[in-house]
Design a protein around this motif. Structure first.
Motif, short mmCIF file in Angstrom:
data_model
loop_
_atom_site.label_atom_id
_atom_site.label_comp_id
_atom_site.label_asym_id
_atom_site.label_seq_id
_atom_site.Cartn_x
_atom_site.Cartn_y
_atom_site.Cartn_z
N GLN A 22 -8.93 4.46 4.58
CA GLN A 22 -7.76 5.10 5.18
C GLN A 22 -7.49 4.52 6.57
N TRP A 35 1.36 7.06 0.84
CA TRP A 35 0.01 7.62 0.95
C TRP A 35 0.03 9.06 0.49
N GLN A 40 -4.95 9.17 -3.57
CA GLN A 40 -5.80 8.13 -3.00
C GLN A 40 -7.28 8.48 -3.15
#
Length: 164
Positions: A22, A35, A40
């Protein structure tokens, strides 16, 4: 000069590797796919293979991650990420030289993919002898890069061989 080492990843490193991803790649991932934290985390959890991943340490502190796949005729640098506070210090270059030397010892090229929205990474690889082979992925956002076989130049200043 910093001491750079590699250690095997463990299941306990999953959260570190995600937070590192990240910090190092979040803006680039967001630029290509957007995102979504939940998506994720699920994607990262699905691809995490601690028996295959290496944690990059700098002076004993976890600083990055490295994944290299060895194939019959080439080595594929699947992942190299350094936390932003460790970038720009020559650490990535030292690791990359070591990877290039290890590939050369096996008679292999070193191949990788870089996101087209990451010009800094692309320029880094071009400076280290890689050339672009083409684009792939949805919308051609990934650039395949290759460093052809070269003569090994390992010196005492390079980190431990990543093929161990």
């Amino acid at each position: 000069m910093n001491t750079v080492d590699l250690r095997p990843a463990t299941p306990d490193d999953l959260d570190f590797c995600f937070r590192l991803h990240q910090a190092a790649m979040g803006d680039y991932v967001a630029a290509v796919w957007g995102w979504d934290e939940t998506a994720q985390r699920a994607y990262h959890r699905g691809k995490y293979r601690p028996h295959h991943w290496k944690i990059i340490t700098v002076d004993g502190t976890d600083a990055g991650v490295l994944v290299v796949d060895h194939h019959a005729t080439e080595d594929y640098l699947g992942l190299i990420e350094l936390h932003p506070r460790y970038q720009g210090r020559g650490i990535g270059a030292r690791i990359l030289r070591s990877l290039l030397d290890a590939a050369a010892r096996r008679g292999h090229d070193l191949v990788l993919d870089v996101l087209d929205v990451n010009p800094r990474a692309r320029a880094f690889y071009l400076r280290h002898g890689f050339h672009e082979e083409g684009r792939h992925g949805e919308n051609g956002h990934k650039i395949r890069m290759r460093a052809p076989l070269r003569t090994a130049t390992t010196t005492a200043t390079t980190p431990p061989r990543p093929d161990h």
